[in-house]
Design an enzyme around this catalytic site. Structure first.
Site, short mmCIF file in Angstrom:
data_model
loop_
_atom_site.label_atom_id
_atom_site.label_comp_id
_atom_site.label_asym_id
_atom_site.label_seq_id
_atom_site.Cartn_x
_atom_site.Cartn_y
_atom_site.Cartn_z
N CYS A 102 3.14 6.10 8.44
CA CYS A 102 2.25 6.46 7.33
C CYS A 102 1.54 7.78 7.68
CB CYS A 102 1.22 5.35 7.12
SG CYS A 102 0.04 5.78 5.83
N CYS A 153 0.87 -1.18 0.00
CA CYS A 153 0.00 0.00 0.00
C CYS A 153 0.91 1.24 0.00
CB CYS A 153 -0.90 0.00 1.24
SG CYS A 153 0.06 0.05 2.77
N HIS A 200 3.41 1.71 10.88
CA HIS A 200 2.46 1.66 12.01
C HIS A 200 2.61 2.83 12.97
CE1 HIS A 200 1.36 -2.31 10.98
NE2 HIS A 200 2.37 -2.95 11.51
N SER A 255 2.21 -6.56 2.34
CA SER A 255 3.65 -6.62 2.59
C SER A 255 4.37 -7.51 1.57
CB SER A 255 3.90 -7.12 4.01
OG SER A 255 3.04 -8.18 4.32
N GLU A 283 -0.05 -0.40 15.84
CA GLU A 283 -0.58 0.92 15.42
C GLU A 283 -1.42 1.52 16.56
OE1 GLU A 283 -2.82 1.29 11.62
OE2 GLU A 283 -4.10 2.67 12.75
FE1 SF4 Z 1 -1.08 1.37 4.28
FE2 SF4 Z 1 -1.89 1.60 6.80
FE3 SF4 Z 1 -1.03 3.74 5.48
FE4 SF4 Z 1 -3.32 2.64 4.80
S1 SF4 Z 1 -2.82 3.60 6.75
S2 SF4 Z 1 -1.73 3.34 3.41
S3 SF4 Z 1 -2.93 0.47 5.16
S4 SF4 Z 1 0.16 1.94 6.04
#
Ligand code: SF4
Length: 289
Positions: A104, A12, A82, A272, A134
């Site tokens: 992220c 992702c 995370h 992953s 997370e």
């Molecule tokens: Fe990927 Fe989690 Fe970011 Fe969504 S929130 S893009 S699933 S890492």
């Protein structure tokens, strides 16, 4: 053999960004040691390859004490997608690491929300799995103790107080429908609650697309690490649609029945799974099977 690969298969946005940061650090590091706080992704093959290139995954805080840092040559610690709690961040800075934050941005937004809202006096309700890294990270950005719930039944266990204001957030990968049901129940109780929708669509989109593909192929291949919960879930979803669904980590695990008449193969992969493994499987299906 004809095949369809899900467009959403594999990394992702957040995981790709984290992997890019690791590559960037390998190039830039100039003699510095590189660590990741936990395996950068749920894929042992990738983690082992990185280790061979000098990137060490810290799996337990006790390993940190053995790492010698000095201010002239700081060791680099990469934070995975995370995210981590503020306390962990401070601890790593205290130990002299240079932090490269690959949290992220969707997760960072939750950290900022709970930090601001709890500083403004609101009580934070997190909908997600308390043991997931997370969620542990999100909890660690609240200035007052948050409540974490995972199911509709647990709403009853929250001790609401009419003099307080509440802010609800969710783990990014939480199920949309379950989140909606829980929020509706909380809303129906009549307290002062604001809801911030923090679910990321990457998982939902991958599941929906894979389900559609699995419904129209003869054989479905799901690529992912056996420890990755999103990959296992993807396998379950595909198996419901296609009886001949195979869950593999790498091409070596693939054991297709060559005697079966297969017209169309579907391929998908968990968040992953690196592109090179997806490509190897595609090539095998196209050329050798
Ligand atoms: Fe990927 Fe989690 Fe970011 Fe969504 S929130 S893009 S699933 S890492």
């Amino acid at each position: 053999m004809e095949y369809i690969t899900a467009k959403s298969a594999g990394f992702c946005f957040g995981v790709k960004r984290a992997m890019d940061k690791v590559e960037e650090q390998i190039e830039l590091s100039a003699g510095k040691k590189i660590y990741t706080y936990g395996p950068i992704i749920h894929n042992e093959e990738v983690v082992k390859n990185l280790e061979a290139r000098g990137v060490v995954a810290i799996r337990d805080d006790s390993e940190l004490d053995a790492i010698v840092t000095d201010n002239n040559q700081k060791n680099v610690m990469i934070i995975r997608s995370h995210g981590i709690s503020k306390m962990t961040q401070d601890m790593l800075l205290d130990k002299g690491f240079e932090i490269v934050d690959a949290t992220c941005p969707f997760v960072k937004r939750i950290h900022n929300t709970v930090s601001e809202e709890s500083q403004n006096g609101k009580s934070i309700i997190i909908i997600g799995n308390k043991k997931h890294p997370e969620v542990e990270g999100i909890m660690g950005w609240c200035v007052s103790e948050p409540v974490v719930i995972e199911s509709l039944d647990e709403v009853g266990s929250i001790r609401f107080d009419s003099s307080k204001k509440y802010c609800v957030v969710a783990q990014t990968t939480f199920n949309h429908n379950k989140f909606k049901d829980i929020v509706e129940k909380i809303d129906s109780l009549g307290y002062d609650v604001s809801v911030v929708t923090t679910i990321c669509n990457a998982t939902y989109d991958r599941q929906t697309e894979s389900k559609e593909i699995a419904a129209k192929v003869d054989t479905m291949i799901v690529i992912g690490d056996t420890h990755s919960s999103n990959s296992k879930k993807l396998y379950e979803i595909c198996r419901e649609e296609c009886g001949d669904t195979h869950f593999i980590q790498t091409l070596d695990d693939l054991d297709l029945d060559a005697t079966k008449s297969v017209r169309l193969v579907g391929i998908t992969a968990g968040a992953s799974t690196p592109d090179y493994i997806i490509e190897e499987v595609q090539n095998y299906v196209r050329v050798d099977f």
